[in-house]
Structure formats: structure tokens, C-alpha cells
Design a protein around this motif. Sequence first.
Motif, PDB file in Angstrom:
ATOM      1  N   PRO A 267      -2.715 -39.530 -34.589  1.00  0.00           N
ATOM      2  CA  PRO A 267      -2.056 -39.701 -33.109  1.00  0.00           C
ATOM      3  C   PRO A 267      -2.952 -40.488 -32.219  1.00  0.00           C
ATOM      4  O   PRO A 267      -3.098 -41.036 -32.762  1.00  0.00           O
ATOM      5  CB  PRO A 267      -2.206 -38.633 -33.134  1.00  0.00           C
ATOM      6  N   GLY A 268      -1.895 -40.023 -30.875  1.00  0.00           N
ATOM      7  CA  GLY A 268      -2.360 -41.260 -30.487  1.00  0.00           C
ATOM      8  C   GLY A 268      -4.205 -41.326 -29.570  1.00  0.00           C
ATOM      9  O   GLY A 268      -5.016 -40.477 -30.986  1.00  0.00           O
ATOM     10  N   PRO A 269      -4.349 -42.913 -29.241  1.00  0.00           N
ATOM     11  CA  PRO A 269      -5.718 -43.027 -29.182  1.00  0.00           C
ATOM     12  C   PRO A 269      -6.862 -42.955 -28.124  1.00  0.00           C
ATOM     13  O   PRO A 269      -7.571 -42.693 -27.580  1.00  0.00           O
ATOM     14  CB  PRO A 269      -5.631 -44.709 -28.840  1.00  0.00           C
ATOM     15  N   THR A 270      -6.087 -41.867 -27.193  1.00  0.00           N
ATOM     16  CA  THR A 270      -7.503 -41.021 -26.691  1.00  0.00           C
ATOM     17  C   THR A 270      -6.942 -39.570 -26.939  1.00  0.00           C
ATOM     18  O   THR A 270      -6.294 -38.758 -27.064  1.00  0.00           O
ATOM     19  CB  THR A 270      -6.648 -40.887 -24.952  1.00  0.00           C
ATOM     20  N   ARG A 271      -8.233 -38.879 -26.990  1.00  0.00           N
ATOM     21  CA  ARG A 271      -8.496 -37.263 -26.677  1.00  0.00           C
ATOM     22  C   ARG A 271      -9.745 -37.084 -25.848  1.00  0.00           C
ATOM     23  O   ARG A 271     -11.129 -37.858 -25.619  1.00  0.00           O
ATOM     24  CB  ARG A 271      -9.293 -37.060 -28.593  1.00  0.00           C
ATOM     25  N   ARG A 272      -9.466 -35.791 -24.567  1.00  0.00           N
ATOM     26  CA  ARG A 272     -10.622 -36.205 -24.463  1.00  0.00           C
ATOM     27  C   ARG A 272     -10.297 -33.795 -23.526  1.00  0.00           C
ATOM     28  O   ARG A 272      -9.771 -33.727 -22.470  1.00  0.00           O
ATOM     29  CB  ARG A 272     -10.819 -36.708 -23.147  1.00  0.00           C
ATOM     30  N   ALA A 273      -9.580 -32.883 -24.798  1.00  0.00           N
ATOM     31  CA  ALA A 273      -9.449 -31.391 -24.175  1.00  0.00           C
ATOM     32  C   ALA A 273     -10.565 -31.405 -23.340  1.00  0.00           C
ATOM     33  O   ALA A 273      -9.977 -30.370 -22.005  1.00  0.00           O
ATOM     34  CB  ALA A 273      -9.547 -30.878 -25.087  1.00  0.00           C
TER      35      ALA A 273
ATOM     36  N   ILE B 272       5.611 -45.101 -31.035  1.00  0.00           N
ATOM     37  CA  ILE B 272       5.614 -44.137 -30.386  1.00  0.00           C
ATOM     38  C   ILE B 272       4.755 -44.668 -29.071  1.00  0.00           C
ATOM     39  O   ILE B 272       3.757 -44.412 -29.076  1.00  0.00           O
ATOM     40  CB  ILE B 272       5.387 -42.370 -30.463  1.00  0.00           C
ATOM     41  N   ASP B 273       5.224 -44.684 -28.227  1.00  0.00           N
ATOM     42  CA  ASP B 273       3.996 -44.192 -26.441  1.00  0.00           C
ATOM     43  C   ASP B 273       4.321 -43.498 -25.641  1.00  0.00           C
ATOM     44  O   ASP B 273       5.275 -42.553 -25.878  1.00  0.00           O
ATOM     45  CB  ASP B 273       4.067 -46.228 -26.039  1.00  0.00           C
ATOM     46  N   GLY B 274       3.763 -43.235 -24.549  1.00  0.00           N
ATOM     47  CA  GLY B 274       3.586 -42.818 -23.516  1.00  0.00           C
ATOM     48  C   GLY B 274       2.565 -41.061 -23.678  1.00  0.00           C
ATOM     49  O   GLY B 274       1.906 -41.784 -24.549  1.00  0.00           O
ATOM     50  N   PHE B 275       3.093 -40.561 -22.993  1.00  0.00           N
ATOM     51  CA  PHE B 275       1.902 -39.873 -22.607  1.00  0.00           C
ATOM     52  C   PHE B 275       2.165 -38.505 -22.529  1.00  0.00           C
ATOM     53  O   PHE B 275       3.192 -37.963 -21.818  1.00  0.00           O
ATOM     54  CB  PHE B 275       0.391 -39.189 -21.140  1.00  0.00           C
TER      55      PHE B 275
ATOM     56  N   ALA C  34      -2.692 -40.174 -24.271  1.00  0.00           N
ATOM     57  CA  ALA C  34      -1.881 -41.333 -25.005  1.00  0.00           C
ATOM     58  C   ALA C  34      -1.228 -41.178 -26.144  1.00  0.00           C
ATOM     59  O   ALA C  34      -2.310 -39.916 -26.474  1.00  0.00           O
ATOM     60  CB  ALA C  34      -2.857 -42.990 -25.084  1.00  0.00           C
ATOM     61  N   LYS C  35      -0.114 -40.688 -26.463  1.00  0.00           N
ATOM     62  CA  LYS C  35       0.544 -40.597 -27.679  1.00  0.00           C
ATOM     63  C   LYS C  35       1.277 -41.498 -29.032  1.00  0.00           C
ATOM     64  O   LYS C  35       2.255 -41.749 -29.314  1.00  0.00           O
ATOM     65  CB  LYS C  35       1.705 -39.740 -27.517  1.00  0.00           C
ATOM     66  N   ARG C  36       0.569 -42.689 -28.339  1.00  0.00           N
ATOM     67  CA  ARG C  36       1.152 -44.464 -29.115  1.00  0.00           C
ATOM     68  C   ARG C  36       0.901 -43.881 -30.908  1.00  0.00           C
ATOM     69  O   ARG C  36      -0.554 -43.125 -31.617  1.00  0.00           O
ATOM     70  CB  ARG C  36       0.295 -45.710 -28.922  1.00  0.00           C
TER      71      ARG C  36
END
Length: 118
Positions: A15-21, A103-106, A111-113
Motif C-alpha cells: 500500500p501507500g508509503p505513509t502509515r501513522r494511524a 495510483i496516487d493521492g491521499f 498517501a495511497k501511492r
Amino acid sequence: MSRPIAPLGRLRGAPGPTRRARSRRQRTGRGERWYRGAVPGWSSEFDAWAADSLARGDIGELSAYATRAPGMPYAHPTPDHFLPIFITLGSADTPEQPARTTIDGFMIGFAKRSFALG
């Protein structure tokens, strides 16, 4: 056993490159602001850095994400969501080949790249 699997077809990384729930609650109370489309700077900066590094096929830069990437440690407080990118890259015939964003965007600030190789 160490042969690349790329001949099986296109490789996709997600999945996208950022994770910080947890940061949704820590930074915005209940997260209302994020659901209205606000993207925190650490998320957009890390995503832009990752996209650029992937587009250049710069594995050295990607592997130094913990010390070089903007938005750290917020984008990835633990390595478990970023390290799978190297499984995808390592499965390619040529890991250093430039990746193409599919796929890109947020979504809710993350990020969901996704990207493709080959």
C-alpha cells in the motif's frame, strides 16, 4: 532459488508509503480535519520523496529512509509498513529500474501511492 520473479508479469507495490494511524487522534483530536481532506506536511513530503526516489530507481536513497526522508519519524514510526517495498523491488529483474506510479493521492491524510515495475 534466488531468481527474480519478474517474468511472471508486472510487479506492483502497495500500500501507500505513509502509515501513522495514531497521529489522527494525537494531532487533530478526533481526526475531523483529516476527513475533510487536509493532508499533514509530513505525509505529503514523505510521499513526494518516495515517489521521486522510485521514479529514479534510487534504492540507496530508499534504504536510508529512516535518516534521509522528510516526515520521519511520523510517516513511519516503525519499519513494518515501509520495508515491504524492498520485497517488490527485489523481485524485479532490475531493482534499480524506474518505477511508474499507478495510483496516487491521499486518503484521511495518508498517501495511497502504488507503483509498477516492468
